[in-house]
Design a protein around this motif. Structure first.
Motif, PDB file in Angstrom:
ATOM      1  N   GLU A 128       0.696  -1.202   0.191  1.00  0.00           N
ATOM      2  CA  GLU A 128       0.410   0.008  -0.314  1.00  0.00           C
ATOM      3  C   GLU A 128       1.170   0.659  -0.088  1.00  0.00           C
ATOM      4  OE1 GLU A 128      -2.393  -0.343   3.618  1.00  0.00           O
ATOM      5  OE2 GLU A 128      -3.483  -1.477   2.527  1.00  0.00           O
ATOM      6  N   GLN A 129       0.790   2.603  -0.564  1.00  0.00           N
ATOM      7  CA  GLN A 129       0.805   3.906   0.060  1.00  0.00           C
ATOM      8  C   GLN A 129       0.560   3.871   1.369  1.00  0.00           C
ATOM      9  OE1 GLN A 129      -0.129   7.229  -1.541  1.00  0.00           O
ATOM     10  NE2 GLN A 129      -0.028   5.885  -3.626  1.00  0.00           N
ATOM     11  N   PRO A 130       1.798   4.627   1.695  1.00  0.00           N
ATOM     12  CA  PRO A 130       2.623   4.649   3.372  1.00  0.00           C
ATOM     13  C   PRO A 130       1.039   5.374   4.646  1.00  0.00           C
ATOM     14  CG  PRO A 130       3.430   6.532   2.367  1.00  0.00           C
ATOM     15  CD  PRO A 130       2.990   5.573   0.851  1.00  0.00           C
ATOM     16  N   LEU A 131       1.205   5.151   5.153  1.00  0.00           N
ATOM     17  CA  LEU A 131       0.557   6.376   6.405  1.00  0.00           C
ATOM     18  C   LEU A 131       1.215   7.491   6.852  1.00  0.00           C
ATOM     19  CD1 LEU A 131      -0.655   2.785   8.883  1.00  0.00           C
ATOM     20  CD2 LEU A 131      -2.334   4.096   6.721  1.00  0.00           C
ATOM     21  N   TYR A 132       1.632   6.538   6.991  1.00  0.00           N
ATOM     22  CA  TYR A 132       2.795   8.311   7.546  1.00  0.00           C
ATOM     23  C   TYR A 132       3.952   8.370   6.561  1.00  0.00           C
ATOM     24  CZ  TYR A 132      -1.116   7.987  11.185  1.00  0.00           C
ATOM     25  OH  TYR A 132      -2.473   7.807  11.291  1.00  0.00           O
ATOM     26  N   ALA A 133       4.940   9.328   6.946  1.00  0.00           N
ATOM     27  CA  ALA A 133       5.853   9.750   6.265  1.00  0.00           C
ATOM     28  C   ALA A 133       6.319  11.109   6.976  1.00  0.00           C
ATOM     29  CB  ALA A 133       5.919   9.848   4.307  1.00  0.00           C
ATOM     30  N   VAL A 134       7.481  10.725   7.316  1.00  0.00           N
ATOM     31  CA  VAL A 134       8.516  11.996   8.550  1.00  0.00           C
ATOM     32  C   VAL A 134       9.354  12.490   7.923  1.00  0.00           C
ATOM     33  CG1 VAL A 134       9.313  12.558  10.776  1.00  0.00           C
ATOM     34  CG2 VAL A 134       8.011  10.665  10.911  1.00  0.00           C
ATOM     35  N   GLU A 135       9.618  13.212   6.374  1.00  0.00           N
ATOM     36  CA  GLU A 135      10.477  13.706   6.111  1.00  0.00           C
ATOM     37  C   GLU A 135      11.411  14.762   6.715  1.00  0.00           C
ATOM     38  OE1 GLU A 135       8.442  15.329   2.964  1.00  0.00           O
ATOM     39  OE2 GLU A 135       7.543  13.696   2.506  1.00  0.00           O
ATOM     40  N   LYS A 136      12.297  14.703   6.157  1.00  0.00           N
ATOM     41  CA  LYS A 136      13.893  15.772   6.363  1.00  0.00           C
ATOM     42  C   LYS A 136      14.563  16.817   5.686  1.00  0.00           C
ATOM     43  CE  LYS A 136      18.159  16.341   9.314  1.00  0.00           C
ATOM     44  NZ  LYS A 136      19.387  15.034  10.234  1.00  0.00           N
ATOM     45  N   ARG A 137      13.992  17.978   6.061  1.00  0.00           N
ATOM     46  CA  ARG A 137      14.160  18.741   4.473  1.00  0.00           C
ATOM     47  C   ARG A 137      15.320  19.762   5.210  1.00  0.00           C
ATOM     48  NH1 ARG A 137      12.088  17.818   0.115  1.00  0.00           N
ATOM     49  NH2 ARG A 137      10.030  16.267  -0.139  1.00  0.00           N
ATOM     50  N   PRO A 138      16.234  19.592   5.178  1.00  0.00           N
ATOM     51  CA  PRO A 138      17.540  21.193   6.164  1.00  0.00           C
ATOM     52  C   PRO A 138      17.168  22.445   5.306  1.00  0.00           C
ATOM     53  CG  PRO A 138      18.873  19.138   5.229  1.00  0.00           C
ATOM     54  CD  PRO A 138      16.847  18.556   4.737  1.00  0.00           C
ATOM     55  N   LEU A 183      14.744  23.730   4.268  1.00  0.00           N
ATOM     56  CA  LEU A 183      12.919  24.698   5.409  1.00  0.00           C
ATOM     57  C   LEU A 183      13.991  24.783   6.304  1.00  0.00           C
ATOM     58  CD1 LEU A 183      10.079  22.585   3.431  1.00  0.00           C
ATOM     59  CD2 LEU A 183      11.707  25.264   2.627  1.00  0.00           C
ATOM     60  N   ALA A 184      14.365  24.638   6.936  1.00  0.00           N
ATOM     61  CA  ALA A 184      14.901  24.628   8.880  1.00  0.00           C
ATOM     62  C   ALA A 184      14.797  26.199   9.332  1.00  0.00           C
ATOM     63  CB  ALA A 184      16.428  23.997   8.787  1.00  0.00           C
ATOM     64  N   GLN A 185      15.074  27.346   8.385  1.00  0.00           N
ATOM     65  CA  GLN A 185      14.779  28.610   8.529  1.00  0.00           C
ATOM     66  C   GLN A 185      13.478  28.826   8.739  1.00  0.00           C
ATOM     67  OE1 GLN A 185      16.940  30.039  10.949  1.00  0.00           O
ATOM     68  NE2 GLN A 185      18.342  27.888  10.433  1.00  0.00           N
ATOM     69  N   ARG A 186      13.126  28.257   7.534  1.00  0.00           N
ATOM     70  CA  ARG A 186      11.355  29.027   7.392  1.00  0.00           C
ATOM     71  C   ARG A 186      10.322  28.885   8.103  1.00  0.00           C
ATOM     72  NH1 ARG A 186      12.281  27.640   1.557  1.00  0.00           N
ATOM     73  NH2 ARG A 186      14.360  28.149   1.426  1.00  0.00           N
ATOM     74  N   GLN A 187       9.957  27.431   7.619  1.00  0.00           N
ATOM     75  CA  GLN A 187       8.979  26.266   8.722  1.00  0.00           C
ATOM     76  C   GLN A 187       9.765  25.278   8.930  1.00  0.00           C
ATOM     77  OE1 GLN A 187       7.595  24.718   5.107  1.00  0.00           O
ATOM     78  NE2 GLN A 187       6.269  26.310   3.610  1.00  0.00           N
ATOM     79  N   GLY A 188      10.848  24.816   9.677  1.00  0.00           N
ATOM     80  CA  GLY A 188      11.005  23.592  10.327  1.00  0.00           C
ATOM     81  C   GLY A 188      11.533  22.764   9.067  1.00  0.00           C
ATOM     82  N   ALA A 189      12.685  22.226   9.561  1.00  0.00           N
ATOM     83  CA  ALA A 189      13.373  21.608   8.842  1.00  0.00           C
ATOM     84  C   ALA A 189      12.290  20.026   8.330  1.00  0.00           C
ATOM     85  CB  ALA A 189      14.624  20.642   8.946  1.00  0.00           C
ATOM     86  N   ARG A 193       1.843  18.523  10.630  1.00  0.00           N
ATOM     87  CA  ARG A 193       2.538  18.718  11.315  1.00  0.00           C
ATOM     88  C   ARG A 193       3.964  19.255  10.257  1.00  0.00           C
ATOM     89  NH1 ARG A 193       2.639  18.751  17.908  1.00  0.00           N
ATOM     90  NH2 ARG A 193       0.018  19.247  16.951  1.00  0.00           N
ATOM     91  N   ARG A 194       4.642  20.351  10.571  1.00  0.00           N
ATOM     92  CA  ARG A 194       5.594  20.781  10.156  1.00  0.00           C
ATOM     93  C   ARG A 194       6.309  21.573  11.451  1.00  0.00           C
ATOM     94  NH1 ARG A 194       6.684  21.908   5.206  1.00  0.00           N
ATOM     95  NH2 ARG A 194       5.184  22.133   3.399  1.00  0.00           N
ATOM     96  N   GLY A 195       7.282  21.218  11.776  1.00  0.00           N
ATOM     97  CA  GLY A 195       8.678  22.144  12.923  1.00  0.00           C
ATOM     98  C   GLY A 195       9.663  22.382  12.711  1.00  0.00           C
ATOM     99  N   ARG A 196      10.384  22.479  14.054  1.00  0.00           N
ATOM    100  CA  ARG A 196      12.146  22.221  13.644  1.00  0.00           C
ATOM    101  C   ARG A 196      12.645  21.554  14.644  1.00  0.00           C
ATOM    102  NH1 ARG A 196      10.810  27.755  12.565  1.00  0.00           N
ATOM    103  NH2 ARG A 196      12.096  29.398  11.863  1.00  0.00           N
ATOM    104  N   VAL A 207       7.511  17.435  16.492  1.00  0.00           N
ATOM    105  CA  VAL A 207       6.629  17.581  15.329  1.00  0.00           C
ATOM    106  C   VAL A 207       5.986  15.543  15.256  1.00  0.00           C
ATOM    107  CG1 VAL A 207       6.880  16.559  13.059  1.00  0.00           C
ATOM    108  CG2 VAL A 207       7.781  18.307  13.975  1.00  0.00           C
ATOM    109  N   LEU A 208       6.369  14.758  15.793  1.00  0.00           N
ATOM    110  CA  LEU A 208       6.111  13.251  16.211  1.00  0.00           C
ATOM    111  C   LEU A 208       5.786  12.655  16.953  1.00  0.00           C
ATOM    112  CD1 LEU A 208       9.059  11.026  16.113  1.00  0.00           C
ATOM    113  CD2 LEU A 208       8.178  11.382  14.225  1.00  0.00           C
ATOM    114  N   ASP A 209       4.363  14.215  17.837  1.00  0.00           N
ATOM    115  CA  ASP A 209       3.775  13.901  18.532  1.00  0.00           C
ATOM    116  C   ASP A 209       2.576  13.976  18.095  1.00  0.00           C
ATOM    117  OD1 ASP A 209       2.933  14.167  21.328  1.00  0.00           O
ATOM    118  OD2 ASP A 209       2.647  16.356  21.469  1.00  0.00           O
ATOM    119  N   VAL A 210       2.630  14.611  17.183  1.00  0.00           N
ATOM    120  CA  VAL A 210       1.137  13.464  16.213  1.00  0.00           C
ATOM    121  C   VAL A 210       0.880  12.523  16.219  1.00  0.00           C
ATOM    122  CG1 VAL A 210       1.530  14.455  13.638  1.00  0.00           C
ATOM    123  CG2 VAL A 210      -0.981  15.175  14.456  1.00  0.00           C
TER     124      VAL A 210
END
Length: 116
Positions: free
Chosen positions: A63-73, A75-81, A93-96, A101-104
């Motif tokens: 199947e397609q993933p239920l959830y994906a956690v992405e690290k995007r450095p 965007l670290a200064q703008r929206q969070g990595a 959720r987005r964050g630094r 972020v994993l709390d959701v």
């Protein structure tokens, strides 16, 4: 011709990819383990690209993933990595900070386990 073989320099540029640190990966695997124990997930995948590292969790491997956690450095200064993406590409959720972020997903796990 001098009879010597000349070597050519490596023409391929070095591939720089984004990856998880050991502590980040341990945190992701601990969450995944709790989701497996709760019966939510059964498989995971890890991918690295030039601009992101992705940890995806699946109910079934086909199947397609239920959830994906992405690290995007980038965007670290703008929206969070860090970005948590749900099914269908919806950003949950987005964050630094990874743990915030994993709390959701922790809350989603609690709701799913309590519903059973």
């Amino acid at each position: 011709m001098s009879g010597q073989i000349e070597s050519f320099p490596d023409q391929r540029p070095a591939r720089r990819t984004v990856w998880f640190s050991r502590a980040e990966f341990d945190t992701l695997l601990a969450l995944y383990g709790r989701m497996v124990a709760g019966g939510v997930c059964r498989d995971y995948a890890v991918a690295d690209t030039a601009d992101a590292a992705v940890f995806a969790m699946f109910r079934r491997a086909s199947e397609q993933p239920l959830y994906a956690v992405e690290k995007r450095p980038a965007l670290a200064q703008r929206q969070g990595a860090w970005v948590v993406v749900g099914q269908g590409g919806r950003i949950l959720r987005r964050g630094r900070d990874l743990r915030q972020v994993l709390d959701v997903l922790e809350r989603a796990l609690l709701r799913l386990v309590r519903a059973d």
